[in-house]
Scaffold this motif. Structure first.
Motif, short mmCIF file in Angstrom:
data_model
loop_
_atom_site.label_atom_id
_atom_site.label_comp_id
_atom_site.label_asym_id
_atom_site.label_seq_id
_atom_site.Cartn_x
_atom_site.Cartn_y
_atom_site.Cartn_z
N GLY A 34 37.19 -14.65 -11.41
CA GLY A 34 38.50 -14.83 -12.03
C GLY A 34 39.29 -15.92 -11.37
N VAL A 35 40.28 -16.40 -12.09
CA VAL A 35 41.13 -17.46 -11.56
C VAL A 35 42.55 -16.98 -11.28
N ASP A 36 42.90 -15.79 -11.77
CA ASP A 36 44.19 -15.17 -11.46
C ASP A 36 44.09 -13.67 -11.74
N ASP A 37 45.18 -12.95 -11.48
CA ASP A 37 45.12 -11.49 -11.60
C ASP A 37 45.03 -10.99 -13.03
N GLN A 38 45.21 -11.87 -14.01
CA GLN A 38 45.08 -11.48 -15.42
C GLN A 38 43.70 -11.82 -15.99
N ASP A 39 42.92 -12.57 -15.27
CA ASP A 39 41.62 -13.04 -15.75
C ASP A 39 40.57 -11.96 -15.55
N ARG A 40 39.90 -11.58 -16.62
CA ARG A 40 38.82 -10.60 -16.58
C ARG A 40 37.57 -11.24 -17.19
N PRO A 41 36.88 -12.07 -16.41
CA PRO A 41 35.74 -12.81 -16.97
C PRO A 41 34.64 -11.89 -17.52
N THR A 42 34.10 -12.29 -18.64
CA THR A 42 32.92 -11.67 -19.21
C THR A 42 31.80 -12.70 -19.13
N ARG A 43 30.60 -12.29 -19.44
CA ARG A 43 29.49 -13.24 -19.41
C ARG A 43 29.78 -14.43 -20.32
N SER A 44 30.23 -14.17 -21.54
CA SER A 44 30.47 -15.28 -22.47
C SER A 44 31.67 -16.13 -22.06
N SER A 45 32.75 -15.51 -21.57
CA SER A 45 33.91 -16.31 -21.16
C SER A 45 33.59 -17.14 -19.93
N LEU A 46 32.75 -16.61 -19.04
CA LEU A 46 32.34 -17.36 -17.85
C LEU A 46 31.52 -18.58 -18.24
N VAL A 47 30.55 -18.39 -19.13
CA VAL A 47 29.73 -19.51 -19.59
C VAL A 47 30.59 -20.55 -20.28
N GLU A 48 31.55 -20.09 -21.09
CA GLU A 48 32.44 -21.02 -21.80
C GLU A 48 33.33 -21.80 -20.82
N ARG A 49 33.95 -21.09 -19.88
CA ARG A 49 34.83 -21.75 -18.92
C ARG A 49 34.05 -22.74 -18.06
N ALA A 50 32.89 -22.33 -17.57
CA ALA A 50 32.07 -23.22 -16.74
C ALA A 50 31.65 -24.43 -17.55
N GLY A 51 31.28 -24.22 -18.82
CA GLY A 51 30.89 -25.34 -19.69
C GLY A 51 32.02 -26.32 -19.89
N SER A 52 33.26 -25.82 -19.99
CA SER A 52 34.41 -26.71 -20.17
C SER A 52 34.65 -27.57 -18.93
#
Length: 187
Positions: A34-52
């Motif tokens: 996560g990047v802050d206390d509201q961030d709840r990474p999932t497998r797909s959101s992690l792949v998307e964020r890393a890809g960006s």
């Protein structure tokens, strides 16, 4: 750390094993927390964020999950208890007590420098976590203490709800390096 022909590597420990990660892999591992206390990474959101960020991460995430460097767990799912029975939570910062502006929340940090804010139930589990052989015992212990103190709120007295609260708020601790998970110690 440098390995081989000057290639930089980061070390991540899991139990007694150490995994060496290239900088780009380590960046994916950090994003997973996560990047802050509201961030709840999932497998797909992690792949998307890393890809960006230009990081090819899908195969890295799969490898991390397979090797135990990451664990995907839904706080409300039945497998959350299984996760809690196999892992231990370790605090890396001190408990600073109630937030002066929001006394129903507790702060964690270093000597008058709050870094993270959590609920009372999560704070209790975190501050005593290193004494429990695994997270699930810590959640049970925190619930028992809350009952003995006269607390009636189920999010503090029901071990399953305490666990859901911990897992729901833990990214706020992980992303600022206030705590970490590891495999439970075998005694």
């Amino acid at each position: 750390m440098y390995s081989g022909a000057g290639q930089r590597r980061q070390q991540v420990r899991v139990g007694v094993e150490v995994a060496e990660l290239a900088d780009r892999e380590f960046a994916v591992w950090l994003l997973a927390h996560g990047v802050d206390d509201q961030d709840r990474p999932t497998r797909s959101s992690l792949v998307e964020r890393a890809g960006s960020l230009g990081l090819d991460s899908e195969h890295v995430v799969e490898r991390f999950l397979r090797d135990g460097l990451l664990v995907a767990v839904d706080p409300a799912a039945d497998d959350a208890v299984g996760f809690a029975e196999e892992h231990q939570l370790f605090p890396l910062l001190q408990g600073l007590g109630p937030d002066p502006d929001q006394p129903w929340m507790q702060t964690v940090g270093l000597l008058n420098h709050p870094v993270a804010q959590v609920s009372v139930a999560v704070y209790d589990v975190l501050m005593w976590a290193q004494l429990a052989p695994e997270l699930w015992t810590g959640c049970n212990d925190a619930a028992k203490v809350a009952v003995q103190a006269g607390v009636t709120a189920p999010e503090e007295t029901d071990p399953r709800q305490v666990l859901a609260g911990v897992l729901g708020q833990v990214h706020g601790l992980l992303c600022v390096r206030a705590a970490y998970f590891d495999r439970r110690r075998v005694r």
